[in-house]
Design an enzyme around this catalytic site. Structure first.
Site, PDB file in Angstrom:
ATOM      1  N   ASN A  75       0.817  -1.216   0.000  1.00 29.88           N
ATOM      2  CA  ASN A  75       0.000   0.000   0.000  1.00 29.88           C
ATOM      3  C   ASN A  75       0.848   1.263   0.000  1.00 29.88           C
ATOM      4  OD1 ASN A  75       0.576  -1.052   2.609  1.00 29.88           O
ATOM      5  ND2 ASN A  75      -0.977   0.235   3.554  1.00 29.88           N
ATOM      6  N   GLU A  77       0.274   5.217   0.796  1.00 31.80           N
ATOM      7  CA  GLU A  77      -0.671   6.204   1.344  1.00 31.80           C
ATOM      8  C   GLU A  77      -0.324   7.612   0.871  1.00 31.80           C
ATOM      9  OE1 GLU A  77      -0.844   5.514   5.596  1.00 31.80           O
ATOM     10  OE2 GLU A  77      -2.053   3.701   5.239  1.00 31.80           O
ATOM     11  N   CYS A  86      -4.291   0.690  -2.302  1.00 35.58           N
ATOM     12  CA  CYS A  86      -4.074  -0.562  -1.565  1.00 35.58           C
ATOM     13  C   CYS A  86      -3.019  -1.437  -2.248  1.00 35.58           C
ATOM     14  CB  CYS A  86      -5.371  -1.370  -1.506  1.00 35.58           C
ATOM     15  SG  CYS A  86      -6.686  -0.614  -0.565  1.00 35.58           S
ATOM     16  N   GLU A  88      -3.145  -4.568  -2.993  1.00 34.94           N
ATOM     17  CA  GLU A  88      -3.692  -5.447  -4.027  1.00 34.94           C
ATOM     18  C   GLU A  88      -3.764  -4.731  -5.366  1.00 34.94           C
ATOM     19  OE1 GLU A  88      -4.853  -4.780  -1.047  1.00 34.94           O
ATOM     20  OE2 GLU A  88      -6.028  -6.410  -0.193  1.00 34.94           O
ATOM     21  N   CYS A 119     -10.173  -5.125   0.522  1.00 40.66           N
ATOM     22  CA  CYS A 119     -11.304  -4.202   0.645  1.00 40.66           C
ATOM     23  C   CYS A 119     -12.226  -4.350  -0.575  1.00 40.66           C
ATOM     24  CB  CYS A 119     -10.801  -2.765   0.782  1.00 40.66           C
ATOM     25  SG  CYS A 119     -10.249  -2.040  -0.770  1.00 40.66           S
ATOM     26  N   CYS A 122     -10.824  -3.200  -3.978  1.00 41.05           N
ATOM     27  CA  CYS A 122      -9.855  -4.139  -4.566  1.00 41.05           C
ATOM     28  C   CYS A 122     -10.553  -5.387  -5.093  1.00 41.05           C
ATOM     29  CB  CYS A 122      -8.788  -4.513  -3.546  1.00 41.05           C
ATOM     30  SG  CYS A 122      -7.687  -3.129  -3.204  1.00 41.05           S
TER      31      CYS A 122
HETATM   32  N1  THU Z   1      -5.241  -1.431   2.634  1.00 41.03           N
HETATM   33  C1  THU Z   1      -4.718  -2.275   1.694  1.00 41.03           C
HETATM   34  O1  THU Z   1      -3.584  -2.087   1.243  1.00 41.03           O
HETATM   35  N2  THU Z   1      -5.484  -3.296   1.275  1.00 41.03           N
HETATM   36  C2  THU Z   1      -6.748  -3.566   1.718  1.00 41.03           C
HETATM   37  O2  THU Z   1      -7.396  -4.461   1.201  1.00 41.03           O
HETATM   38  C3  THU Z   1      -7.310  -2.781   2.801  1.00 41.03           C
HETATM   39  C4  THU Z   1      -6.574  -1.551   3.164  1.00 41.03           C
HETATM   40  C5  THU Z   1      -4.418  -0.305   3.100  1.00 41.03           C
HETATM   41  C6  THU Z   1      -4.866   1.032   2.629  1.00 41.03           C
HETATM   42  C7  THU Z   1      -4.333   1.932   3.716  1.00 41.03           C
HETATM   43  O3  THU Z   1      -3.009   2.272   3.391  1.00 41.03           O
HETATM   44  C8  THU Z   1      -4.306   1.071   4.940  1.00 41.03           C
HETATM   45  O4  THU Z   1      -4.447  -0.266   4.491  1.00 41.03           O
HETATM   46  C9  THU Z   1      -5.403   1.374   5.944  1.00 41.03           C
HETATM   47  O5  THU Z   1      -6.633   1.344   5.365  1.00 41.03           O
END
Ligand code: THU
Length: 165
Positions: A75, A77, A86, A88, A119, A122
């Site tokens: 991920n 941010e 994310c 994925e 999520c 994704c």
């Molecule tokens: N996140 C992912 O990388 N994948 C997911 O399926 C759920 C959330 C990350 C996004 C963000 O950087 C952190 O988790 C908190 O939501």
């Protein structure tokens, strides 16, 4: 290159030695099949590259194609929060940009118990490319949970959803 019988082979081309008696080459082509454990290990390693200063929640993903290639992601941010991507989706976009869309399995690794599933956004992005994807969610303690995309997103929106009846 001129051979003793007068014929030529291309310069630089390697002639294979004739097989020795009793040591015929195996007709089985050995392709290395990625094990679930190896895929999880790749996701775990990818997770270390997460840029998550706001949530401190690091996610790693490893996406296996049906041809055996693996694309990883973590991920990324952003201070606006909304622009966060994310793990994925990073993996999916890397694969698609390399021309690979035929996915077999994705491993997702976090440090949470129980392991975290992808999520909704994704799941939808994954379902654009394959419907029969297997999803392996693991954590750093070695707990593994397995799903199919169909289980996690049973009524996905797809291009047929916009067809007129
Ligand atoms: N996140 C992912 O990388 N994948 C997911 O399926 C759920 C959330 C990350 C996004 C963000 O950087 C952190 O988790 C908190 O939501």
């Amino acid at each position: 290159m001129r051979k003793s019988d007068g014929s030529r082979t291309l310069q630089g081309a390697r002639e294979s030695a004739p097989p020795k008696a009793g040591r015929l080459p195996s007709p089985v082509v050995r392709s290395h099949l990625m094990t679930e454990k190896e895929l999880i290990e790749k996701a775990k390693r990818a997770r270390l590259k997460a840029y998550a200063p706001y949530s401190n929640f690091k996610v790693g993903a490893a996406l296996l194609t049906k041809s055996g290639k693996v694309y990883t992601g973590a991920n990324v941010e952003n201070s606006t929060f909304g622009l966060t991507v994310c793990a994925e989706r990073v993996a999916v976009f890397k694969a698609v940009n390399k021309g690979d869309k035929d996915f077999a399995k994705i491993a997702v690794v976090t440090d949470r118990n129980p392991p975290v599933t992808p999520c909704g956004a994704c799941r939808q992005v994954l379902s654009e490319f394959v419907k029969d994807l297997r999803i392996v969610c693991a954590n750093l303690e070695g707990k593994v949970e397995r799903y199919t995309l169909k289980e996690l997103l049973p009524e996905a929106f797809d291009r047929r959803s916009t067809d007129k009846t």
